[in-house]
Write a protein that holds these residues in place. Structure first.
Motif, mmCIF file in Angstrom:
data_model
loop_
_atom_site.group_PDB
_atom_site.id
_atom_site.type_symbol
_atom_site.label_atom_id
_atom_site.label_comp_id
_atom_site.label_asym_id
_atom_site.label_seq_id
_atom_site.Cartn_x
_atom_site.Cartn_y
_atom_site.Cartn_z
ATOM 1 N N SER A 1 6.385 -2.550 13.797
ATOM 2 C CA SER A 1 6.319 -2.118 12.477
ATOM 3 C C SER A 1 5.262 -0.911 12.491
ATOM 4 N N VAL A 2 5.371 -0.041 11.358
ATOM 5 C CA VAL A 2 4.453 1.101 11.268
ATOM 6 C C VAL A 2 4.200 1.015 9.668
ATOM 7 N N GLY A 3 2.826 0.993 9.399
ATOM 8 C CA GLY A 3 2.550 0.858 7.968
ATOM 9 C C GLY A 3 1.264 1.865 7.620
ATOM 10 N N ARG A 4 0.953 2.498 6.585
ATOM 11 C CA ARG A 4 -0.090 3.489 6.263
ATOM 12 C C ARG A 4 -0.705 2.595 4.854
ATOM 13 N N ASP A 5 -2.298 2.764 5.088
ATOM 14 C CA ASP A 5 -3.133 2.691 3.901
ATOM 15 C C ASP A 5 -3.843 4.041 3.864
ATOM 16 N N GLY A 6 -3.841 4.906 2.771
ATOM 17 C CA GLY A 6 -4.510 5.891 2.939
ATOM 18 C C GLY A 6 -4.675 6.655 4.064
ATOM 19 N N ARG A 7 -6.057 6.995 4.663
ATOM 20 C CA ARG A 7 -5.621 7.817 5.870
ATOM 21 C C ARG A 7 -5.627 7.095 7.289
ATOM 22 N N PHE B 1 7.417 -11.830 10.743
ATOM 23 C CA PHE B 1 7.140 -10.526 11.500
ATOM 24 C C PHE B 1 6.614 -9.653 10.035
ATOM 25 N N LYS B 2 7.538 -9.354 9.290
ATOM 26 C CA LYS B 2 7.494 -8.643 7.895
ATOM 27 C C LYS B 2 6.199 -9.161 7.052
ATOM 28 N N GLU C 1 0.897 -1.287 -0.001
ATOM 29 C CA GLU C 1 0.265 -0.053 -0.010
ATOM 30 C C GLU C 1 0.872 1.464 0.193
ATOM 31 N N GLU C 2 0.541 2.232 0.919
ATOM 32 C CA GLU C 2 1.636 3.521 0.926
ATOM 33 C C GLU C 2 2.672 3.290 1.969
ATOM 34 N N GLY C 3 3.204 1.783 2.091
ATOM 35 C CA GLY C 3 4.567 1.820 2.846
ATOM 36 C C GLY C 3 4.321 1.180 4.290
ATOM 37 N N ALA C 4 5.317 0.538 4.775
ATOM 38 C CA ALA C 4 5.408 -0.012 5.886
ATOM 39 C C ALA C 4 6.997 -0.161 6.300
ATOM 40 N N HIS C 5 7.174 -0.128 7.496
ATOM 41 C CA HIS C 5 8.710 -0.176 7.768
ATOM 42 C C HIS C 5 8.651 -0.986 9.284
ATOM 43 N N ALA C 6 9.712 -1.915 9.256
ATOM 44 C CA ALA C 6 9.944 -2.810 10.593
ATOM 45 C C ALA C 6 11.189 -2.291 11.209
ATOM 46 N N TYR C 7 11.160 -2.550 12.610
ATOM 47 C CA TYR C 7 12.326 -2.201 13.405
ATOM 48 C C TYR C 7 12.300 -3.389 14.654
ATOM 49 N N GLY C 8 13.439 -3.486 15.187
ATOM 50 C CA GLY C 8 13.720 -4.509 16.193
ATOM 51 C C GLY C 8 14.367 -3.797 17.467
ATOM 52 N N LEU C 9 13.850 -4.248 18.712
ATOM 53 C CA LEU C 9 14.876 -3.865 19.931
ATOM 54 C C LEU C 9 15.185 -5.248 20.344
#
Length: 204
Positions: free
Chosen positions: A167-173, A192-193, A145-153
């Protein structure tokens, strides 16, 4: 893990779930700025990375109300916010937060703010406890969609070495945050991805 530690862990997970449930009262979250958005789609327990010990289940079903997942610290809107939490009986926990903003520009800003908070999580945690070093990983962006990003700690916790994926992702609003945490084995980054892609695709 012995029976005493298992019982204590289950009690801790139950307490966290109860605390999350108390945070959100649907009657207190009526929208003041027009019609409320429809609740976006949420992950099913089976969408989460397979656990080596047991199946996932909902510890709280998708519902409206605020919830602050791992590393997210900023204020959330008063409406159009939903969350769900997930667990396995003994080893792992997960959560999904979704927020629908009035405009796509606000959603872009919100996603960027959440990502900034995740990237700053290592520094905040080490400031809170200088004796607990934290390792941070950037697992990269995802084409969905409008993108996502994955991180780890990773850090030493009360139950052993704690692995967390965010992870943080977005689709439209709509912006969604997905988290996973466990102190058993290596973090399932690739799975997880896949979960993150599923979460973003299910939003609308």
């Amino acid at each position: 893990m012995n029976k005493g530690r298992r019982a204590a862990r289950r009690a801790a997970i139950g307490g966290a779930v109860l605390a999350a449930a108390v945070l959100g009262s649907p009657a207190a979250l009526a929208a003041d700025r027009g019609a409320a958005a429809d609740m976006p789609g949420f992950l099913e327990p089976s969408d989460l990375p397979p656990d080596p010990f047991s199946a996932w289940y909902f510890s709280s079903f998708p519902t409206d109300g605020p919830y602050w997942p791992l590393c997210v610290t900023s204020a959330l809107p008063d409406s159009d916010v939903w969350h769900a939490t997930y667990s396995t009986p003994e080893t792992a926990g997960a959560a999904q937060l979704s927020v629908t903003l009035p405009t796509e520009a606000e959603a872009v800003e919100t996603a960027a703010r959440f990502e900034g908070e995740v990237r700053g999580c290592k520094q905040r945690m080490e400031q809170e406890d200088p004796n607990r070093p934290v390792t941070f990983w950037d697992h990269g962006g995802l084409d969905v969609e409008e993108g996502a990003h994955a991180y780890g700690l990773g850090f030493q916790g009360g139950w052993g070495y704690q692995n967390q994926l965010i992870s943080v992702g977005r689709d439209g609003r709509t912006v969604t945050v997905v988290t996973w945490e466990s102190n058993w084995g290596d973090p399932p980054v690739d799975a997880f991805k896949g979960t993150t892609r599923t979460a973003v695709n299910k939003l609308h």
